[in-house]
Design a protein around this motif. Structure first.
Motif, short mmCIF file in Angstrom:
data_model
loop_
_atom_site.label_atom_id
_atom_site.label_comp_id
_atom_site.label_asym_id
_atom_site.label_seq_id
_atom_site.Cartn_x
_atom_site.Cartn_y
_atom_site.Cartn_z
N ALA A 209 -10.37 -0.90 -15.48
CA ALA A 209 -10.34 -1.70 -16.70
C ALA A 209 -9.20 -2.71 -16.68
O ALA A 209 -9.17 -3.62 -17.52
N LEU A 210 -8.27 -2.56 -15.74
CA LEU A 210 -7.15 -3.50 -15.67
C LEU A 210 -7.62 -4.85 -15.16
O LEU A 210 -8.53 -4.94 -14.33
N PRO A 211 -7.00 -5.93 -15.61
CA PRO A 211 -7.31 -7.25 -15.06
C PRO A 211 -7.08 -7.28 -13.55
O PRO A 211 -6.22 -6.57 -13.03
N VAL A 212 -7.85 -8.12 -12.88
CA VAL A 212 -7.76 -8.20 -11.42
C VAL A 212 -6.35 -8.54 -10.97
O VAL A 212 -5.84 -7.95 -10.00
N ASP A 213 -5.68 -9.48 -11.65
CA ASP A 213 -4.34 -9.88 -11.20
C ASP A 213 -3.34 -8.74 -11.35
O ASP A 213 -2.40 -8.62 -10.55
N VAL A 214 -3.52 -7.88 -12.35
CA VAL A 214 -2.63 -6.73 -12.51
C VAL A 214 -2.82 -5.75 -11.36
O VAL A 214 -1.85 -5.25 -10.78
N ARG A 215 -4.08 -5.48 -11.02
CA ARG A 215 -4.35 -4.56 -9.90
C ARG A 215 -3.82 -5.13 -8.59
O ARG A 215 -3.27 -4.40 -7.76
N GLN A 216 -3.94 -6.44 -8.41
CA GLN A 216 -3.48 -7.05 -7.17
C GLN A 216 -1.95 -7.00 -7.08
O GLN A 216 -1.41 -6.73 -6.00
N GLN A 217 -1.26 -7.24 -8.20
CA GLN A 217 0.20 -7.19 -8.18
C GLN A 217 0.68 -5.78 -7.88
O GLN A 217 1.63 -5.57 -7.13
N ALA A 218 0.02 -4.79 -8.48
CA ALA A 218 0.39 -3.41 -8.23
C ALA A 218 0.17 -3.04 -6.76
O ALA A 218 1.00 -2.38 -6.14
N MET A 219 -0.94 -3.50 -6.19
CA MET A 219 -1.22 -3.22 -4.78
C MET A 219 -0.21 -3.93 -3.89
O MET A 219 0.29 -3.36 -2.90
N LEU A 220 0.15 -5.18 -4.21
CA LEU A 220 1.13 -5.92 -3.41
C LEU A 220 2.47 -5.20 -3.42
O LEU A 220 3.11 -5.05 -2.37
N THR A 221 2.90 -4.74 -4.58
CA THR A 221 4.18 -4.04 -4.66
C THR A 221 4.13 -2.74 -3.86
O THR A 221 5.09 -2.37 -3.19
N ARG A 222 3.00 -2.06 -3.92
CA ARG A 222 2.83 -0.83 -3.15
C ARG A 222 2.90 -1.12 -1.66
O ARG A 222 3.53 -0.38 -0.88
N VAL A 223 2.28 -2.21 -1.22
CA VAL A 223 2.28 -2.60 0.19
C VAL A 223 3.70 -2.94 0.65
O VAL A 223 4.13 -2.51 1.73
N LEU A 224 4.44 -3.70 -0.16
CA LEU A 224 5.80 -4.08 0.22
C LEU A 224 6.70 -2.85 0.33
O LEU A 224 7.55 -2.77 1.22
N ALA A 225 6.50 -1.89 -0.56
CA ALA A 225 7.28 -0.66 -0.48
C ALA A 225 6.94 0.11 0.80
O ALA A 225 7.83 0.66 1.45
N PHE A 226 5.67 0.12 1.17
CA PHE A 226 5.24 0.79 2.40
C PHE A 226 5.88 0.11 3.61
O PHE A 226 6.38 0.78 4.53
N ILE A 227 5.87 -1.22 3.62
CA ILE A 227 6.47 -1.95 4.73
C ILE A 227 7.95 -1.60 4.87
O ILE A 227 8.45 -1.34 5.97
N ASP A 228 8.67 -1.57 3.75
CA ASP A 228 10.10 -1.26 3.80
C ASP A 228 10.36 0.15 4.33
O ASP A 228 11.33 0.37 5.04
#
Length: 347
Positions: A209-228
């Protein structure tokens, strides 16, 4: 530096400490009827960071209790939620016929438009309680209030999944506001709301139900944390990042379109930043330059040297020598020691 206010009641006369604390906590969110057996000589400190509409606070204080009463709500409903993480001692909250106890590492969601009672108890070691909070206007969260009602005054994990990511994000912003320019505050507020929304939606199975941009930002932050977390793994590539998040490499690259860097460029830049920090650290002066490169995923000495020179204008060895000389000429000069992008949460 982000707009920041740091306060400590120790600098006030004992009789003024508790009244000042009441004013401070009311300003950080909304007025609460509070009491403490330490009110005659209250010890408390706080750091408040204002992102513009979204505010973060890290509190340390002696044991206390508080109530958001119907009378206070009638005087003014601020229309806010507060997500509070217990970072020291223990907490308890009662609201909506529910009583929940929290230990260190647990979140709870507080609706300031509804009555509640809370208590914060200091532990037996530090003799203080502590909380890390973020206040978000209800209108900014893209989740229906009726769904969020199910989460208020409940225990939410801050040590795993999205909860851990939110905790680390808030912790870094409050601990190191000097690392961000004031102009970045609106962007950081948006990222913070998106992360909190994703965390809360995951608790009620409402991610779709979340807007697409919210889901994308959450996924991007999760990816950056994984990279670190995996910079030292020489096999870290866009493909392994995508596989770890169950998305295609194409989808992964789309997440980075607005970042002005590809996934591979982010990995290389952050590896080089870690190498630069280690090379400037006098505690690591006995470690070989190549060993530092290996530590952060550079398995080829020549490639490491070329990449470092391209980024910083000198070889790794020359950079280390320049930093050592700077410390000799100016012993009080700060060493390079930027924290990782996701600073580990500590009490």
């Amino acid at each position: 530096m982000l707009p920041t206010e740091t306060v400590d009641t120790a600098g006030l006369p004992p009789a003024d400490r508790w009244p000042y604390w009441l004013e401070l906590t009311g300003r950080a969110a909304a007025p609460i009827a509070m009491s403490s057996e330490h009110a005659a000589d209250f010890r408390g400190s706080a750091r408040l960071v204002d992102l513009g509409g979204v505010s973060l606070t890290r509190f340390r204080y002696q044991s206390l209790a508080g109530r958001r009463t119907p009378k206070l709500i009638r005087q003014g409903d601020p229309g806010i939620y507060q997500l509070a993480l217990t970072v020291a001692g223990s907490s308890g909250i009662s609201a909506r016929r529910r009583h929940t106890e929290m230990r260190r590492g647990a979140f709870t969601l507080i609706d300031y438009g509804r009555p509640y009672e809370l208590v914060h108890m200091a532990d037996g070691v530090r003799r203080e309680a502590g909380a890390l909070t973020v206040v978000i206007p209800k209108a900014m969260l893209p989740i229906p209030a009726a769904k969020l009602d199910r989460l208020t005054a409940s225990r939410l994990s801050g040590s795993e999944g999205m909860g851990a990511l939110v905790a680390q994000h808030l912790d870094r912003l409050v601990r190191h506001p000097e690392q961000f320019a004031p102009a970045e505050a609106p962007r950081l507020a948006s990222i913070t709301v998106d992360l909190v929304a994703a965390m809360l939606a995951g608790q009620i199975d409402a991610e779709e139900a979340l807007p697409v941009d919210v889901r994308q930002q959450a996924m991007l932050t999760r990816v950056l944390a994984f990279i670190d977390r995996h910079l030292g793994d020489a096999t870290l590539t866009p493909q392994t990042v995508a596989d770890a998040h169950h998305i295609s490499v194409r989808t992964l690259h789309r997440l980075f379109v607005a970042e002005r860097e590809t996934v591979a460029q982010v990995i290389r830049r952050r590896r080089l930043e870690r190498c630069r920090q280690d090379l400037a650290d006098p505690r690591l002066r006995g470690r070989a330059v190549q060993a530092i490169g290996w530590r952060w995923g550079f398995t080829d000495k020549a490639h490491f040297s070329r990449a470092f020179r391209a980024a910083y204008g000198m070889s790794p060895q020359s950079y280390r020598e320049a930093q050592a000389l700077a410390r000799t000429v100016n012993p009080v000069a700060p060493r390079v020691n930027d924290p990782p992008a996701y600073w580990p949460l500590t009490g």
